[in-house]
Motif scaffolding. Structure first.
Motif, PDB file in Angstrom:
ATOM      1  N   ARG A 217      19.499  14.074 -12.180  1.00  0.00           N
ATOM      2  CA  ARG A 217      19.060  13.051 -11.205  1.00  0.00           C
ATOM      3  C   ARG A 217      18.985  13.662  -9.871  1.00  0.00           C
ATOM      4  NH1 ARG A 217      21.061  10.337 -15.071  1.00  0.00           N
ATOM      5  NH2 ARG A 217      20.003   8.423 -16.006  1.00  0.00           N
ATOM      6  N   MET A 218      17.513  13.545  -9.608  1.00  0.00           N
ATOM      7  CA  MET A 218      17.345  14.159  -7.810  1.00  0.00           C
ATOM      8  C   MET A 218      16.574  12.945  -7.139  1.00  0.00           C
ATOM      9  SD  MET A 218      16.501  18.112  -8.351  1.00  0.00           S
ATOM     10  CE  MET A 218      15.719  18.194  -9.970  1.00  0.00           C
ATOM     11  N   MET A 219      16.828  12.515  -6.298  1.00  0.00           N
ATOM     12  CA  MET A 219      15.709  11.560  -5.375  1.00  0.00           C
ATOM     13  C   MET A 219      14.701  12.155  -4.954  1.00  0.00           C
ATOM     14  SD  MET A 219      16.842   8.592  -5.976  1.00  0.00           S
ATOM     15  CE  MET A 219      17.901   8.654  -7.325  1.00  0.00           C
ATOM     16  N   GLN A 220      13.354  11.485  -4.944  1.00  0.00           N
ATOM     17  CA  GLN A 220      12.317  12.195  -4.451  1.00  0.00           C
ATOM     18  C   GLN A 220      12.339  12.457  -2.886  1.00  0.00           C
ATOM     19  OE1 GLN A 220       9.372  12.892  -6.297  1.00  0.00           O
ATOM     20  NE2 GLN A 220       8.827  14.167  -4.392  1.00  0.00           N
TER      21      GLN A 220
END
Lengths: 250, 613
Positions: free
Chosen positions: A129-132
């Motif tokens: 999971r990586m945030m934009q």
């Protein structure tokens, strides 16, 4: 718009060469690379030029056009005055192989020196999971098409021949894209300072000026890396913290 | 000439081509413990994959959880008009998600969903948003990731080497001969196995999205070595290439424009795709603008707009509008995203399209519609391989990516190519490694073959005078564009074959000027041989298939024909040196796959729900 235009193209190899004059018919919408291809087919079948995509995506056709480092495929003929002679030379910072083609293997050697991504473990469900908003800044760096125009322009390499001590702007942005990668766990700060030579850049931003992808090389990649080096090595508070709590990646 | 004087390398596996498929194959070979070489015509990282824009298809289900490999498989088969090799389409749909996740682990930074997962976008023929992407530069992300990972895997990379032909030891592969561009020298690679990942042959046409490298090298070298070619009549004309100005005609405009909501209109402003919905897709396509607009607004019950029909359908529809006098000023259709999305969104999602039109056409896509028309983009057909190992009928020769046949049938769905490269690149690496482990010894090198390959190449330089290779190539492109183009008919194809015969004669006298060092004219001449073989194979296959299906459209045989629904055209070199063109019947499809492919969507989705994911 269809007219005969004048060109001067550097022809030669590692033992020397000279500018050679050509003429060809130029039609509406043509770019410099189109004209070079026409000259090749009409009167200079063995004239060497690198190219692939002809759409600014692969970064092969880098050269110096009327003194400016540019991609020939994205340089329109109507950017120049109708009577202006178009001068094409190979990139100056790299050894010539033949005509407009240079030996860029030094760049591949720099890339290989860089510690690759060392990703952390996946989440329990098998995803990362990586945030934009956390990847926006490295996505800017990853737009790089490796045309090496920045490497060609950088004073440290072009004028001061410090290529053994500085990896150059292209690889500073690659380092930044790794250092700022949310999944990465490696530490490259010591190497950025020592081996990759971040201190040699004196922020004249010439690399940024020639980047066909408009990457803010100096402001968004090199300066932040320089700051990380300073924080690590020259900030007394950070220095004490590190001594007490061991090195942590920021 | 004594071949002992030639530079010789020895590897277990030699991979030819360093796009997505070649890189992935080489990485796998190395991981399998093979001594691996990777040879490419350009610099590393510049191969055609770099130009891929829209994304890679994989049923991750991140954006719409209803997605599943079975739905992806069904879409692929329907898009391919059921002519895909069933097993390949199955392997692809099943393995694509893992290959995408693996790429992420190697450093690819895909666009994200709100939850931080890999984002997925809509594309033609895909039921759900399925394409993992990075703006409109997904190919660059893919090739750079594989390159940066690959250089640390112990693979020896040979850049700017042009492979000339394969060497065989009896029936099996023994290596190849290459030419080093920088110096013009020849070099021999001894190998137990060779993997071709050499891409397509778009450079046989005038209007193409392909670069200079796409000259059918793999097809021609495999053919010369005795391998079979299959489905070459299925050439994909991407519906949206640039049409203006002439110097950039053919450059790709990503399907992502339509995936992001872009619409196609004719000179009367009509969204003509709604008039062109084939019966097979009618139940899954919005019938009018109202429902299509609801889809764009995010209504999950609305069906996809007609602009997102498969590429063959859209390309033919644009041709029809132009032919009937409703085209755009420069002979295409209008593609409009400006009135559908705001400027900032367009620049964020389609940055390289924005840039490309701004620089090359002096047009602002956030304010004006683009003009687009069909451009030769992709070969569905290619070298015939075993579905699981990717080995050809020549022992030791493998093929993956665009140069291999079978995965896409008669028409490829957008986004299925990048995932194809990864899935079958890896499988070819496994296949070749297994093959090498089964060999007792290195095959022996036949000096006569090496010398003959080199003589063929040098004779082009040594002739006193002869035909300009650039002009032969130009005439070849005219021939294929006008005689074996997007719509075909028997008379024209026959004329095309006749013209190709003339070109083959002229080619016997081809002459490149200058010395051997980095000589594009010589490269051009060497490539034209491969283009001629490939073009003839395409033309002969197109002549034999008397129906219209996917990327092959016959004016004289409209529509899909029952008698061709389960047959391939297979081409090989006869013992007399002539091209053999054969119709080969396919076996019955595996029952479990047939059930999925022909199921009603609702029926399939309820079974998936019952079985659980």
């Amino acid at each position: 718009m269809s007219e005969v235009r004048e060109f001067k193209i550097w022809r030669g190899n590692s033992s020397g060469g000279a500018m050679v004059a050509y003429q060809t018919q130029v039609d509406e919408g043509m770019v410099v690379l189109d004209a070079i291809h026409k000259i090749q087919a009409e009167s200079a079948g063995d004239m060497a030029v690198r190219w692939n995509c002809k759409a600014g995506k692969c970064g092969s056709c880098s050269m110096e056009i009327n003194g400016m480092p540019k991609l020939a495929c994205m340089t329109r003929m109507n950017d120049y005055q109708p009577n202006e002679v178009i001068n094409c030379r190979p990139m100056k910072s790299f050894p010539v192989i033949k005509d407009l083609v240079t030996d860029v293997s030094w760049n591949y050697q720099q890339n290989k020196k860089i510690t690759p991504l060392k990703p952390k473990a996946r989440d329990k469900d098998g995803n990362y999971r990586m945030m934009q908003e956390d990847v926006d800044r490295i996505q800017e760096f990853r737009k790089c098409i490796e045309c090496y125009l920045c490497q060609n322009t950088c004073h440290v390499i072009r004028d001061h021949q410090q290529e053994s001590r500085f990896v150059g702007p292209r690889f500073m942005i690659r380092l930044a894209s790794l250092e700022m990668h949310p999944l990465d766990t490696a530490d490259r700060i010591p190497a950025i300072k020592n081996e990759y030579g971040s201190g040699l850049c004196n922020i004249t931003k010439c690399c940024t000026a020639v980047c066909p992808e408009h990457i803010q090389i100096t402001d968004n990649a090199i300066i932040p890396l320089k700051e990380r080096v300073v924080d690590r090595y020259y900030d007394p508070i950070m220095w004490i913290k590190r001594k007490l709590f061991s090195a942590k990646k920021n | 000439m004594d071949i002992k004087d030639l530079k010789t390398h020895e590897y277990e596996v030699v991979v030819v081509g360093a796009g997505g498929a070649g890189l992935r194959a080489a990485i796998e070979c190395s991981a399998q413990g093979m001594k691996t070489a990777l040879i490419c015509k350009s610099l590393l990282g510049k191969a055609h994959t770099v130009m891929a824009e829209g994304g890679m298809a994989a049923a991750l289900g991140n954006v719409d959880t209803r997605d599943h490999w079975k739905v992806h498989f069904r879409d692929t088969m329907r898009g391919g008009k059921f002519l895909n090799v069933w097993r390949m389409a199955e392997l692809h749909a099943q393995q694509a998600p893992d290959r995408v996740r693996e790429l992420e682990e190697w450093g690819a930074v895909f666009d994200r969903t709100k939850d931080g997962l890999i984002n997925q976008r809509n594309f033609g023929g895909h039921r759900y948003p399925r394409l993992a992407h990075v703006g409109d530069r997904t190919g660059l992300e893919m090739i750079r990731t594989l390159q940066d990972y690959g250089v640390h895997q112990g693979i020896d990379v040979f850049m700017e080497y042009a492979v000339l032909d394969l060497i065989k030891d009896g029936g099996q592969v023994a290596g190849l001969v290459a030419m080093i561009s920088d110096t013009g020298e020849f070099v021999v690679f001894k190998a137990k196995a060779v993997i071709f990942a050499t891409g397509g042959a778009g450079k046989a046409w005038k209007v193409t999205s392909n670069s200079w490298e796409y000259t059918g090298d793999g097809y021609a070298m495999a053919y010369e070595a005795g391998a079979e070619l299959m489905d070459l009549e299925f050439t994909q004309f991407h519906p949206t290439g640039m049409v203006w100005p002439p110097s950039v005609a053919g450059i790709l405009v990503t399907e992502g424009v339509r995936g992001e909501g872009g619409i196609l209109t004719n000179s009367e402003g009509r969204r003509f795709m709604f008039d062109n919905i084939p019966a097979r897709f009618a139940s899954e396509t919005a019938p009018d603008e109202a429902e299509a607009d609801r889809w764009l607004a995010g209504d999950k019950n609305a069906r996809r707009p007609a602009e997102l029909l498969t590429r063959d359908v859209v390309a033919r529809a644009i041709m029809k509008e132009v032919k009937e006098g409703r085209g755009s000023p420069h002979g295409g259709a209008f593609l409009d995203i400006a009135t559908r999305r705001d400027g900032e969104y367009i620049k964020k999602k389609l940055p390289s399209m924005f840039h490309q039109f701004k620089v090359l056409a002096e047009l602002d896509i956030t304010k004006q519609p683009m003009e687009v028309g069909p451009t030769l983009h992709y070969f569905m057909g290619g070298i015939r391989v075993d579905a699981d190992s990717q080995m050809t009928n020549v022992p030791g020769l493998f093929a993956c990516g665009e140069c291999s046949a079978g995965m896409h049938g008669a028409n490829r769905l957008g986004g299925n190519s990048l995932s194809d490269l990864l899935v079958f690149g890896k499988l070819a690496g496994v296949g070749a490694s297994d093959y090498c482990r089964g060999l007792d010894a290195m095959p022996t090198l036949d000096a006569d073959q090496v010398i003959s390959i080199i003589r063929n190449a040098t004779s082009i330089l040594n002739r006193e005078q002869g035909e300009n290779p650039y002009l032969i190539h130009d005439d070849l492109r005219d021939t294929m564009q006008t005689k074996v183009g997007i719509v075909r008919a028997e008379t024209e194809i026959m004329e095309g074959i006749e013209a190709l015969e003339q070109l083959k004669k002229r080619y016997q006298q081809v002459k490149a000027d200058g010395a051997s060092q980095y000589n594009p004219g010589w490269h051009e001449a060497l490539s034209v041989r491969n283009l001629l073989i490939t073009s003839e194979a395409v033309a002969r296959a197109a002549l034999l298939r008397k129906e219209s299906r996917g990327g092959h459209t016959r004016l004289d045989y409209e529509g899909e024909r029952e008698e061709w629904s389960n047959a391939n055209v297979v081409i090989s070199k006869g013992s007399d040196g002539e091209m053999q063109v054969n119709r080969v019947e396919r076996g019955d499809p595996p029952e479990h796959l047939k059930k999925i492919a022909y199921a009603e969507l609702s029926e399939l989705e309820s079974t998936i729900k019952i079985e659980g994911k």
